[in-house]
Scaffold this motif. Structure first.
Motif, mmCIF file in Angstrom:
data_model
loop_
_atom_site.group_PDB
_atom_site.id
_atom_site.type_symbol
_atom_site.label_atom_id
_atom_site.label_comp_id
_atom_site.label_asym_id
_atom_site.label_seq_id
_atom_site.Cartn_x
_atom_site.Cartn_y
_atom_site.Cartn_z
ATOM 1 N N GLU A 1 1.143 4.188 -2.906
ATOM 2 C CA GLU A 1 0.928 5.607 -2.615
ATOM 3 C C GLU A 1 2.116 6.441 -3.073
ATOM 4 O OE1 GLU A 1 0.196 5.675 1.572
ATOM 5 O OE2 GLU A 1 -1.840 4.834 1.386
ATOM 6 N N GLU A 2 3.334 5.908 -2.897
ATOM 7 C CA GLU A 2 4.529 6.633 -3.348
ATOM 8 C C GLU A 2 4.546 6.782 -4.869
ATOM 9 O OE1 GLU A 2 6.642 8.308 -1.621
ATOM 10 O OE2 GLU A 2 5.930 7.643 0.336
ATOM 11 N N ASP B 1 1.985 7.071 -6.776
ATOM 12 C CA ASP B 1 1.029 8.145 -7.077
ATOM 13 C C ASP B 1 1.639 9.522 -6.802
ATOM 14 O OD1 ASP B 1 -0.840 6.259 -7.822
ATOM 15 O OD2 ASP B 1 -1.930 6.314 -5.910
ATOM 16 N N LYS B 2 2.361 9.626 -5.687
ATOM 17 C CA LYS B 2 2.986 10.907 -5.337
ATOM 18 C C LYS B 2 4.080 11.269 -6.331
ATOM 19 C CE LYS B 2 2.099 10.331 -0.382
ATOM 20 N NZ LYS B 2 2.702 10.022 0.935
ATOM 21 N N ARG C 1 0.826 -1.207 0.000
ATOM 22 C CA ARG C 1 0.000 0.000 0.000
ATOM 23 C C ARG C 1 0.862 1.260 0.000
ATOM 24 N NH1 ARG C 1 -1.177 3.209 4.068
ATOM 25 N NH2 ARG C 1 -0.642 1.674 5.680
ATOM 26 N N LEU C 2 1.878 1.296 0.863
ATOM 27 C CA LEU C 2 2.739 2.470 0.948
ATOM 28 C C LEU C 2 3.449 2.744 -0.364
ATOM 29 C CD1 LEU C 2 4.369 1.907 4.463
ATOM 30 C CD2 LEU C 2 2.705 3.678 3.864
#
Length: 324
Positions: A266-267, A269-270, A262-263
């Motif tokens: 998210e990275e 996407d960032k 998950r992390l």
């Protein structure tokens, strides 16, 4: 360092003087500040699990790298200044290199525990005066670049910052590995002194990689973490308290791989939002890198712990955990 340790020891003794006998007081040291999510989802999470499972009878006082620098944290834990340390094994390769080998395995908590790997790890760390409680495994490492890949789609001609255990990964695909601290790394990337850096994926945005690089790719390695306890503290715990530490360690280990998936998502996407380009290596280069991670990780693991590294590799290989 000795002065800091002496002053800190006096302060901690004062803090613990009035503790209630029924509780287990734990001074836990962690390697990262909150820019690295592992600080929260591994170290802080383990403290939370211990306190919840014990109904508050295990109480954790958390301290971070501002207390003791990362490369110096094993010694004060071994000496009992801290009772538990949550860290990355690459920061104490002067004492043990064994866990570097685990960068080459799949982060499968159940298979890892069932393999018997923890027995090998605990024996090695016992010789250092600490007890290995938990080895949470998560993906992984990305390589961030401020220059394009070579015409062969590899790192030929590029200088890449990496820790010594990961130098074989860089060299295998043409790069020149460079050692430098995180504090120096960002200035070096910004000024073009180095052309890239190998660094954990989780937390990349918080560390500012999108400000000093423009593209990246997944190196395909696993990031082993380790939680250890001072041996005297561990051996002095009542059996029922040790059981809580052990059972919650397994709870944590089972959470971590999915948490890192998950992390890392998210990275990505960032990074995309910041204009970073995600590269896909040519298959030949990717295969070379994958093979180098296995061979390089275990070669470095054997540099200080040859017998244990051979045993650990055989154990995880028999369990089908090697990435290749």
């Amino acid at each position: 360092m000795k002065t800091i340790t002496t002053v800190l020891a006096a302060a901690l003794l004062t803090l613990s003087a009035g503790t209630v006998q029924a509780t287990t007081q734990v001074r836990m040291l962690k390697t990262w500040d909150d820019r690295y999510p592992g600080s929260t989802v591994i170290c802080d999470r383990y403290a939370e699990l211990l306190e919840d499972a014990s109904n508050g009878e295990i109480q954790v006082q958390m301290m971070g790298p501002e207390t003791i620098p990362p490369l110096e944290q094993l010694e004060p834990t071994r000496n009992g200044l801290f009772q538990v340390l949550c860290t990355y094994p690459g920061f104490h390769t002067g004492s043990a290199t064994l866990l570097t080998g685990l960068e080459s395995i799949r982060p499968d908590a159940e298979a890892f525990r069932e393999s018997g790997a923890m027995d090998v790890i605990q024996e090695t760390y016992a010789s250092l005066g600490v007890h290995a409680i938990s080895v949470p495994l998560g993906h992984g490492y990305w390589i961030y670049l401020n220059r394009d890949l070579s015409s062969r789609s590899d790192l030929d001609g590029l200088q890449i910052r990496a820790l010594p255990p990961q130098h074989p990964y860089i060299s295998a695909i043409g790069g020149t590995p460079v050692v430098m601290s995180p504090a120096e790394m960002f200035s070096a990337l910004e000024r073009g002194v180095v052309d890239g850096a190998l660094f954990p994926a989780a937390g990349a945005a918080g560390y500012g990689f999108a400000e000093v690089t423009h593209q990246y790719f997944d190196a395909g390695a696993t990031a082993p973490h380790i939680i250890v306890a001072n041996a005297a503290f561990w051996n002095g715990l009542p059996e029922e308290v040790r059981t809580i530490f052990e059972t919650q360690a397994e709870v944590l280990e089972h959470e971590v791989p999915a948490t890192y998936d998950r992390l890392n998502a998210e990275e990505h996407d960032k990074m995309a939002a910041a204009g970073m380009e995600l590269l896909t290596l040519d298959s030949e280069v990717a295969d070379t890198l994958s093979e180098a991670i296995v061979s390089g990780a275990w070669r470095f693991a054997a540099s200080r712990n040859p017998d244990a590294a051979e045993e650990l590799r055989a154990t995880v290989e028999a369990a089908g955990l090697l990435s290749n």
